[in-house]
Write a protein that holds these residues in place. Structure first.
Motif, PDB file in Angstrom:
ATOM      1  N   PRO A  49       4.840  78.922  10.833  1.00 27.62           N
ATOM      2  CA  PRO A  49       5.948  79.883  10.991  1.00 27.62           C
ATOM      3  C   PRO A  49       5.787  81.121  10.111  1.00 27.62           C
ATOM      4  O   PRO A  49       6.093  82.235  10.533  1.00 27.62           O
ATOM      5  CB  PRO A  49       7.175  79.064  10.582  1.00 27.62           C
ATOM      6  N   ILE A  50       5.282  80.944   8.889  1.00 22.78           N
ATOM      7  CA  ILE A  50       5.150  82.086   7.987  1.00 22.78           C
ATOM      8  C   ILE A  50       4.103  83.080   8.494  1.00 22.78           C
ATOM      9  O   ILE A  50       4.260  84.302   8.371  1.00 22.78           O
ATOM     10  CB  ILE A  50       4.815  81.606   6.544  1.00 22.78           C
ATOM     11  N   ALA A  90       4.572  89.113  13.293  1.00 21.49           N
ATOM     12  CA  ALA A  90       5.683  89.722  14.038  1.00 21.49           C
ATOM     13  C   ALA A  90       6.153  91.013  13.359  1.00 21.49           C
ATOM     14  O   ALA A  90       6.475  92.002  14.031  1.00 21.49           O
ATOM     15  CB  ALA A  90       6.839  88.740  14.144  1.00 21.49           C
ATOM     16  N   LEU A  91       6.175  91.018  12.021  1.00 25.63           N
ATOM     17  CA  LEU A  91       6.593  92.216  11.289  1.00 25.63           C
ATOM     18  C   LEU A  91       5.618  93.364  11.535  1.00 25.63           C
ATOM     19  O   LEU A  91       6.026  94.518  11.726  1.00 25.63           O
ATOM     20  CB  LEU A  91       6.682  91.920   9.796  1.00 25.63           C
ATOM     21  N   ASP A 120      13.844  83.376  14.896  1.00 28.46           N
ATOM     22  CA  ASP A 120      14.443  82.109  15.321  1.00 28.46           C
ATOM     23  C   ASP A 120      13.646  80.982  14.667  1.00 28.46           C
ATOM     24  O   ASP A 120      12.575  80.612  15.145  1.00 28.46           O
ATOM     25  CB  ASP A 120      14.400  82.001  16.854  1.00 28.46           C
ATOM     26  N   THR A 121      14.154  80.441  13.565  1.00 28.33           N
ATOM     27  CA  THR A 121      13.410  79.423  12.815  1.00 28.33           C
ATOM     28  C   THR A 121      13.692  78.017  13.352  1.00 28.33           C
ATOM     29  O   THR A 121      14.608  77.811  14.134  1.00 28.33           O
ATOM     30  CB  THR A 121      13.769  79.471  11.319  1.00 28.33           C
ATOM     31  N   LEU A 142      11.798  76.887   4.974  1.00 29.74           N
ATOM     32  CA  LEU A 142      12.727  78.015   5.069  1.00 29.74           C
ATOM     33  C   LEU A 142      12.760  78.818   3.765  1.00 29.74           C
ATOM     34  O   LEU A 142      12.830  80.047   3.785  1.00 29.74           O
ATOM     35  CB  LEU A 142      14.135  77.520   5.417  1.00 29.74           C
ATOM     36  N   ILE A 143      12.696  78.108   2.635  1.00 29.90           N
ATOM     37  CA  ILE A 143      12.691  78.781   1.326  1.00 29.90           C
ATOM     38  C   ILE A 143      11.457  79.672   1.204  1.00 29.90           C
ATOM     39  O   ILE A 143      11.543  80.831   0.780  1.00 29.90           O
ATOM     40  CB  ILE A 143      12.729  77.742   0.171  1.00 29.90           C
ATOM     41  N   GLU A 144      10.291  79.130   1.588  1.00 34.51           N
ATOM     42  CA  GLU A 144       9.047  79.897   1.519  1.00 34.51           C
ATOM     43  C   GLU A 144       9.116  81.112   2.448  1.00 34.51           C
ATOM     44  O   GLU A 144       8.729  82.227   2.065  1.00 34.51           O
ATOM     45  CB  GLU A 144       7.854  79.007   1.912  1.00 34.51           C
ATOM     46  N   LEU A 145       9.627  80.895   3.664  1.00 32.18           N
ATOM     47  CA  LEU A 145       9.733  81.972   4.645  1.00 32.18           C
ATOM     48  C   LEU A 145      10.637  83.096   4.123  1.00 32.18           C
ATOM     49  O   LEU A 145      10.307  84.281   4.222  1.00 32.18           O
ATOM     50  CB  LEU A 145      10.289  81.408   5.962  1.00 32.18           C
TER      51      LEU A 145
END
Length: 449
Positions: free
Chosen positions: A169-170, A176-177, A191-192, A206-209
């Motif tokens: 995800p990361i 994407a950015l 959308d995680t 999620l914390i890392e992201l």
């Protein structure tokens, strides 16, 4: 209908208060006991209920209320004000990045809360306000999550960035950015992934992201219908990763109201939006004052007008208003109105937004299935019958019943409801028209009646 159970209980409590000429301290305490039970049964957090009831009681037993000419109305006003304060007083707006670079929102929440659909709804809402959104598929775990985001994105003509489910995800978010910047997107919504329950792996991811992507806002999506579970989830997410706001989904189906009344008080984070239906346009800004008004059975005219302005042809609405005033409204007009009302959402929820309408229409069947039956009956009428309901006699009713797959009793009930609605709307049209002439525009210049 949203908050139906809680709203009914409050109406009964208020009616009893208004019947009393003067209120004693015992009357107030008795009413507050009923309010407390109603809120607990609505699955509102116990501490929230305790603090709320104490705040209302303290104000309601003051001299200003006890010596007032309408003490019952004073208590109702206090309940309304405290409920607004409980949910956040003012609406909490989204913040946007200034000085270059896209605004990034990270959507988080448990699986099943409606996170993917809500991501698309939010993108659609902000697209209407001039933003150029990009949806990013960071949920690589749930089967078909990426496909779902692509489908809803296509329906809204919003591009979706995806790298399949083989990348982290990361890495997807970083790519994407870069893609978003190259293609001049000023809004990126991630959308995680969620889980069926909160676990350490999900939270660490999620914390890392969040640390790497540094979103402008982290928005938590929770299912309002899960009541205290939704509040518990909100509390844990806020504690573990920190959230900037909450989006309550399925609020249209929440007859209790526990999550809406507890989330802000427990987490100290604002509710920013409410999902009020399944359509991709069914996402509303959360206005505490309007929501309190709905819960207390006082209607929500401002939201109804906004819905009407977005979905209703204003020229047709003005013509319909004229017909109501002159009692020329017929089944042809009624059919057209039903078609337009469908675009605004659930009919029972719309009726609840009109002050006093819920109580008046309580025994009238106006749910969406009933609307389909009504539509079938009108389509089974001749042009003459639609334009002049007075010509419909017994033999014609039998033909309409057979043609629409209904019973003669259904046709009789429908015609009676039509006449009742016609009279009621004519009365309201006249009443609101007078107000409008003083202020320049009547309510029914905006509404589809």
């Amino acid at each position: 209908m949203a908050f139906e159970s809680l709203s009914d209980k409050f109406q009964n409590i208020f009616n009893n208060l208004k019947k009393k000429g003067k209120l004693s301290e015992a009357d107030v305490k008795a009413a507050m006991r009923e309010v407390k039970m109603a809120l607990l049964e609505a699955d509102v957090n116990f501490k929230v209920v305790k603090d709320f009831v104490n705040a209302v009681k303290e104000r309601a037993i003051g001299d200003e209320v006890m010596e007032s000419l309408t003490p019952g109305q004073h208590v109702i006003k206090i309940v309304n004000e405290e409920m607004v304060a409980l949910m956040g007083s003012d609406e909490s707006e989204l913040t946007f990045t200034t000085g270059g670079g896209p605004t990034i929102y990270m959507m988080v929440g448990l699986q099943g809360a409606g996170k993917t659909t809500t991501s698309a709804k939010l993108a659609g809402l902000l697209k209407k306000k001039g933003k150029k959104p990009l949806l990013v598929a960071c949920d690589i775990y749930r089967p078909a999550a990426i496909k779902q985001l692509q489908v809803v994105g296509e329906q809204l003509s919003i591009p979706v960035f995806s790298m399949g489910n083989q990348n982290k995800p990361i890495d997807i978010a970083k790519a994407a950015l870069e893609h978003g910047s190259k293609n001049h997107h000023d809004l990126i919504i991630l959308d995680t992934a969620g889980r069926l329950h909160i676990d350490e792996t999900m939270m660490d991811e999620l914390i890392e992201l969040k640390e790497v992507i540094k979103p402008k806002e982290t928005l938590l999506v929770v299912d309002a219908m899960t009541g205290q579970d939704a509040v518990h989830v909100a509390e844990l997410f806020n504690e573990k990763i920190g959230v900037d706001g909450v989006i309550l989904t399925k609020l249209d189906g929440d007859t209790r109201g526990g999550a809406a009344l507890s989330v802000k008080a427990v987490t100290q984070k604002p509710i920013k939006f409410a999902g009020m239906g399944e359509k991709l346009s069914d996402l509303e800004v959360f206005y505490p004052e309007r929501m309190a008004s709905r819960i207390l059975g006082m209607g929500d005219v401002l939201t109804l007008i906004e819905k009407a302005q977005s979905n209703i042809d204003q020229k047709k609405a003005s013509e319909m208003e004229r017909k109501f005033r002159k009692a020329e409204f017929n089944f042809e007009d009624f059919l057209e109105q039903m078609q337009q009302l469908k675009s605004m959402g659930s009919l029972s929820d719309l009726m609840a937004m009109i002050p006093g309408m819920s109580a008046q229409m309580k025994n009238v069947q106006i749910d969406d299935k009933e609307m389909a039956k009504m539509e079938a009956m009108i389509l089974s009428m001749t042009v003459e019958e639609r334009n002049d309901p007075n010509v419909i006699n017994v033999s014609r009713k039998n033909r309409i019943a057979a043609g629409s797959g209904n019973k003669i009793q259904d046709v009789n009930r429908f015609i009676k409801q039509f006449e009742q609605s016609k009279k009621m709307m004519k009365q309201m049209s006249g009443m609101m028209g007078k107000k409008g002439r003083r202020g320049g525009k009547g309510m029914f210049g905006n509404l589809p009646f």
